[in-house]
Scaffold this active site. Sequence first.
Site, PDB file in Angstrom:
ATOM      1  N   LYS A 130      70.164  54.478 -15.758  1.00 39.82           N
ATOM      2  CA  LYS A 130      69.990  54.558 -17.222  1.00 39.82           C
ATOM      3  C   LYS A 130      69.937  56.006 -17.704  1.00 39.82           C
ATOM      4  O   LYS A 130      70.403  56.331 -18.782  1.00 39.82           O
ATOM      5  CB  LYS A 130      68.724  53.839 -17.660  1.00 39.82           C
ATOM      6  CG  LYS A 130      67.482  54.492 -17.099  1.00 39.82           C
ATOM      7  CD  LYS A 130      66.217  53.736 -17.366  1.00 39.82           C
ATOM      8  CE  LYS A 130      65.090  54.353 -16.561  1.00 39.82           C
ATOM      9  NZ  LYS A 130      65.190  54.176 -15.120  1.00 39.82           N
ATOM     10  N   GLY A 154      51.391  49.655  -7.889  1.00 43.74           N
ATOM     11  CA  GLY A 154      52.781  50.077  -7.796  1.00 43.74           C
ATOM     12  C   GLY A 154      53.595  49.763  -9.041  1.00 43.74           C
ATOM     13  O   GLY A 154      54.809  49.943  -9.060  1.00 43.74           O
ATOM     14  N   LYS A 162      66.961  53.584 -22.469  1.00 43.76           N
ATOM     15  CA  LYS A 162      67.561  52.251 -22.511  1.00 43.76           C
ATOM     16  C   LYS A 162      68.002  51.892 -23.928  1.00 43.76           C
ATOM     17  O   LYS A 162      69.051  51.281 -24.123  1.00 43.76           O
ATOM     18  CB  LYS A 162      66.572  51.230 -21.964  1.00 43.76           C
ATOM     19  CG  LYS A 162      66.350  51.439 -20.454  1.00 43.76           C
ATOM     20  CD  LYS A 162      65.115  50.717 -19.982  1.00 43.76           C
ATOM     21  CE  LYS A 162      64.927  50.871 -18.467  1.00 43.76           C
ATOM     22  NZ  LYS A 162      63.571  50.416 -18.046  1.00 43.76           N
TER      23      LYS A 162
END
Lengths: 428, 428
Positions: free
Chosen positions: A105, A187, A205
């Site tokens: 991206k 995470g 994005k």
Amino acid sequence: MKPVKVGLLGLGTVGTGVVRIVEGHQEDLQSQVGSPIVIEKVLVQNKSKTRAINVSSDKLTEDPWEIVNNPEIDVIVEVMGGIETTKSYILEALSRGKHIVTANKDLMALHGPEILAKAQQHGCDVLYEASVAGGIPIIRTLIEGFSSDRITKIMGIVNGTTNYILTKMSQEGADYADVLKEAQALGYAEADPTSDVEGLDAARKMTILSTLGFRANIALDDVDVKGISSVSREDIAYAKRLGYEVKLLGIAERQDDYMSVSVQPTMVKKTHPIASVNGVFNAVYVYGEAVGETMFYGPGAGELPTATSVVADLVAVVKNLKLGVNGKQLGLTYKAKKLKTDEQIASKYYLLLHVDDRAGVLARITQAFAEYEVSLESVVQQPNPNHSEAEIIIITHDASKASVNKVLAAFESMDVVKSVKSVYRVEG
Amino acid sequence: MKPVKVGLLGLGTVGTGVVRIVEGHQEDLQSQVGSPIVIEKVLVQNKSKTRAINVSSDKLTEDPWEIVNNPEIDVIVEVMGGIETTKSYILEALSRGKHIVTANKDLMALHGPEILAKAQQHGCDVLYEASVAGGIPIIRTLIEGFSSDRITKIMGIVNGTTNYILTKMSQEGADYADVLKEAQALGYAEADPTSDVEGLDAARKMTILSTLGFRANIALDDVDVKGISSVSREDIAYAKRLGYEVKLLGIAERQDDYMSVSVQPTMVKKTHPIASVNGVFNAVYVYGEAVGETMFYGPGAGELPTATSVVADLVAVVKNLKLGVNGKQLGLTYKAKKLKTDEQIASKYYLLLHVDDRAGVLARITQAFAEYEVSLESVVQQPNPNHSEAEIIIITHDASKASVNKVLAAFESMDVVKSVKSVYRVEG
């Protein structure tokens, strides 16, 4: 049938998923494209590292040019990330007639037009479905599914980390800092979370989505970006009391060919379909003049979801190879970019003010809105139990960003306004 | 640039929308495909009828063969509905090398394979995005977006009429018959509502979706269909109390290459994304082995939403024309159809029983489940205030349809079971 040979740049999370799907679904893929798809070479940083999957060592290389310059390779799948070096590999590969599938991206948001122009020049495909919203096929939906329509609004929850944090804050009444720590431990957030929490990832994005939705080359710099690090537990509690959820929304709008793109924490009415998108899930809401309201929901990241999109692009490239029509993606952008001014950007706003708790204050506040022609949908004044101040909660009708900024500037010089605690755009 | 000439069969709601979009978005369409798209001829039943849009009278014809046999026409857009006669026009047009865009779910569900075979034989495109879920581009999502994945489940709210009725019943605690009357008055339900409320319309759409999702030719007869006419106000009230909504779901499942497709009122847990799809909206939930959970939401019908999909298909046909690759949609179905037996179809079930209110009854009931190895997730027994009977509400764990049917058969011969009021599949 001659196999199609793929060079894979990167064998991290997504790269591993790509290998798993290409190998695990080989029979299905062959049935669709008519020939085997073989991963010929894989670029890694360290050939001797232990990996989650078994790739024969003669396929691994630490030298990118063994892939980029390899005359055997038809398609390059780029899942290594990075910008400048990666771009140089891709441009070189395109100049050698190789087709590109990328999940990058950052690269596409910053250098999309240059890469696509180079691809066209060499008759190559560049597909990048996985660069936005992981497993949701939103890019082909914008290009093909809505080719007949004029899209006027795109609202996206396109960053899973921030949606996870906001969801947890909403469901547990927790503080931003605590949930961020938890997300890092799980995470879901990086050690340096800046790119996610300050909205930069979402802005990249939205650059890609708005370019495709509006058919105009929107640049990353055109996106007005605000992250979630200042969203408080109180903001979310107040929002919920009023029937809203706070979401980090990318919002792209178009009216009479004038466009605006932003990323910002937004109060979304609970009845709006995007308000109930929770956790690390992504969703993109698209409004078209003809089609009306649509929404596309799914996993925004993860090994296999993202790899699904990468390999779907790979299938598309291979079908094009069979048909001899690579590099023919017509008419992606043909509109002139005209950005809205702050006078043209309109929405409802939510404001939370702390003010002196004495007679006449509410009148002075509402007068400031009237002066700049911002009309109000609802006003609530209540004592603030912890201070000698009162709280005023205001939701405006549609107002221009410029007018709201003028009201905010006026508050700065009003001694009765102790602080503007929050200002949020309101949707739904 | 030579214009592409389109023949339109039908100028009802959707046909009107097609004309509006092709004319209103002409500039955008040209920018994408590189030449004008012109509606050359329109088949109508009565040329002199007054219409919502202005189509010049020399374009109107009452003779289908003026379009089907017209050498000037490149693409035929079929939005007239009907099955046998319409099929004869389409087959004839294909034999003359014309490409087809159709919104006709009945035709594609019943004769899709024959029509697609004929198209392939003559190098023609047949696209039918609008045949399922109106404005949601679900067909290209299944064909292209998830080409890399193995789809194991499709759950669709694909009939707006029934979703409107169930939503109203849920929100207002209203009776089926009353809401149906209201829906008829509003034009959401037809005078003869059978096709919608008995699930036939949804079954046709699920035939199309499951064929594409599973890459196997599922036939309409393979779909197990039950409608909503027996859903009571009480069913919905009980469902809500337990945290569920009742939805008419099309459910297609695949496991180890064995497939099942059904349409039935289903209790969907409120936390499932499809549970909050309300009113006339449609949504299709797709689960893929790699991608996981996704959902596609939008308007299921209506003039412009449906026309959006029709014209997007038209754009795709014209792009293929430009590239010279019509009729090359590879590998749509290549799997052998293997249908699940009732022993292989598994889900959770909800049952509401009326039983004698005396000692030992619950033991006998639960013993029947145990006998056929149906284990229970929850059991509630409560007095029924209006009768001398007790009510027993049971939710099972995953159980085979065959086993549940055996339990139901056992109840028939148990005098303590006065009636089985409801049996619903449970999802989420």
